[in-house]
Design a protein around this motif. Structure first.
Motif, short mmCIF file in Angstrom:
data_model
loop_
_atom_site.label_atom_id
_atom_site.label_comp_id
_atom_site.label_asym_id
_atom_site.label_seq_id
_atom_site.Cartn_x
_atom_site.Cartn_y
_atom_site.Cartn_z
N SER A 1 -6.51 -2.69 -28.90
CA SER A 1 -5.70 -3.79 -28.36
C SER A 1 -6.01 -5.13 -29.00
O SER A 1 -5.45 -6.16 -28.62
N ARG A 2 -6.91 -5.13 -29.98
CA ARG A 2 -7.29 -6.37 -30.66
C ARG A 2 -6.05 -7.08 -31.24
O ARG A 2 -5.95 -8.29 -31.24
N HIS A 3 -5.10 -6.29 -31.74
CA HIS A 3 -3.87 -6.82 -32.31
C HIS A 3 -2.68 -6.10 -31.69
O HIS A 3 -2.80 -4.92 -31.32
N PRO A 4 -1.53 -6.76 -31.61
CA PRO A 4 -0.34 -6.05 -31.11
C PRO A 4 0.10 -5.00 -32.12
O PRO A 4 -0.11 -5.14 -33.32
N MET A 5 0.68 -3.93 -31.59
CA MET A 5 1.20 -2.87 -32.46
C MET A 5 2.61 -3.26 -32.89
O MET A 5 3.43 -3.66 -32.05
N LEU B 1 -11.28 9.77 -31.15
CA LEU B 1 -10.63 8.71 -30.37
C LEU B 1 -10.52 7.43 -31.19
O LEU B 1 -9.52 6.71 -31.11
N ALA B 2 -11.53 7.16 -32.01
CA ALA B 2 -11.48 5.98 -32.88
C ALA B 2 -10.37 6.12 -33.92
O ALA B 2 -9.68 5.14 -34.22
N VAL B 3 -10.19 7.31 -34.47
CA VAL B 3 -9.09 7.54 -35.42
C VAL B 3 -7.75 7.26 -34.75
O VAL B 3 -6.88 6.58 -35.31
N LEU B 4 -7.60 7.75 -33.53
CA LEU B 4 -6.37 7.53 -32.78
C LEU B 4 -6.16 6.05 -32.50
O LEU B 4 -5.07 5.51 -32.69
N ALA B 5 -7.23 5.37 -32.07
CA ALA B 5 -7.13 3.95 -31.74
C ALA B 5 -6.90 3.08 -32.97
O ALA B 5 -6.29 2.01 -32.87
N ALA B 6 -7.36 3.54 -34.13
CA ALA B 6 -7.17 2.78 -35.37
C ALA B 6 -5.82 3.06 -36.02
O ALA B 6 -5.42 2.34 -36.93
N SER B 7 -5.11 4.08 -35.55
CA SER B 7 -3.86 4.47 -36.22
C SER B 7 -2.79 3.38 -36.24
O SER B 7 -2.03 3.30 -37.22
N PRO B 8 -2.69 2.49 -35.24
CA PRO B 8 -1.73 1.39 -35.40
C PRO B 8 -2.06 0.47 -36.57
O PRO B 8 -1.16 0.06 -37.31
N ALA B 9 -3.34 0.18 -36.77
CA ALA B 9 -3.74 -0.71 -37.87
C ALA B 9 -3.68 0.01 -39.22
O ALA B 9 -3.29 -0.56 -40.24
N VAL B 10 -4.05 1.30 -39.23
CA VAL B 10 -4.14 2.04 -40.50
C VAL B 10 -2.79 2.62 -40.91
O VAL B 10 -2.39 2.53 -42.07
N ASP B 11 -2.08 3.23 -39.95
CA ASP B 11 -0.85 3.96 -40.27
C ASP B 11 0.42 3.30 -39.74
O ASP B 11 1.52 3.82 -39.95
N GLY B 12 0.28 2.19 -39.01
CA GLY B 12 1.46 1.54 -38.46
C GLY B 12 2.06 2.25 -37.27
O GLY B 12 3.21 2.00 -36.91
N LEU B 13 1.31 3.15 -36.63
CA LEU B 13 1.83 3.83 -35.44
C LEU B 13 1.90 2.85 -34.28
O LEU B 13 1.04 1.99 -34.13
#
Length: 197
Positions: free
Chosen positions: A54-58, A93-105
């Motif tokens: 949640s650090r940044h909006p998706m 869980l970290a991969v999932l949580a990072a997916s908005p920043a990494v993959d734009g999900l």
């Protein structure tokens, strides 16, 4: 955003009646760290909660300019009953949580996220779960104040490849109905795959 993450941490601790979590920090190349909090309840339930998604909006990666304030924010919650000596859940869980920043999900309720490999490893059995079905968790939204969207807490239910195919074919609600009709305990880390018809 550190102050907001402190508020997210306090909000989650309040939900779990002040239980002190274990924590692990996971960093991927080029991204900010994702912390995973682990809350153990006396009834054997273990809850893993991401802190940092949640650090940044998706935002939709096709947008030319992303507003640094506007857009949905979320953290992810994975709950299991007596998972035993499993490893790798924090990283998953970290991969999932990072997916908005990494993959734009953009993580939303009813989304199916296929991670392509077992969600964790167990010394005693093969783990059949390779994807998660997101939904609304029991943790209430955390308002951050305008113009920012509140932080949502999305449950991540582990699903097998067969169940993931069923979700793609019939939808998230049909999968949940099949689990209920079959008496499937989705919190059971050792459960068999549902065989919906």
């Amino acid at each position: 955003m550190t102050n907001a993450l402190d508020r997210v941490r306090a909000h989650v601790r309040d939900h779990f009646a002040g239980l002190e979590p274990d924590s692990a920090s996971v960093t991927f190349l080029g991204t900010e760290p994702i912390e995973v909090l682990r809350f153990r309840e006396t009834d054997g339930l273990v809850h893993y909660v991401s802190l940092g998604c949640s650090r940044h909006p998706m935002t939709d990666p096709t947008e030319m300019l992303a507003d640094p304030q506007l857009g949905p924010r979320a953290e992810v919650v994975l709950s299991l009953r007596d998972p035993g000596p499993v490893t790798g859940i924090a990283r998953t869980l970290a991969v999932l949580a990072a997916s908005p920043a990494v993959d734009g999900l953009v993580l939303t309720a009813d989304a199916l996220v296929d991670l392509g490999s077992a969600l964790w490893t167990s010394p005693s059995r093969r783990v059949p779960f390779t994807a998660v079905l997101l939904g609304h968790s029991d943790i209430g939204d955390l308002p951050l104040g305008p113009p920012r969207d509140p932080v949502q807490f999305l449950s991540a239910t582990p699903v097998t490849a067969t169940e993931a195919a069923w979700v793609r074919l019939k939808g998230a609600d049909a999968m949940r109905a099949a689990w209920q009709n079959d008496g499937v305990d989705v919190l059971n880390a050792n459960r068999p795959a549902a065989q919906p018809s």
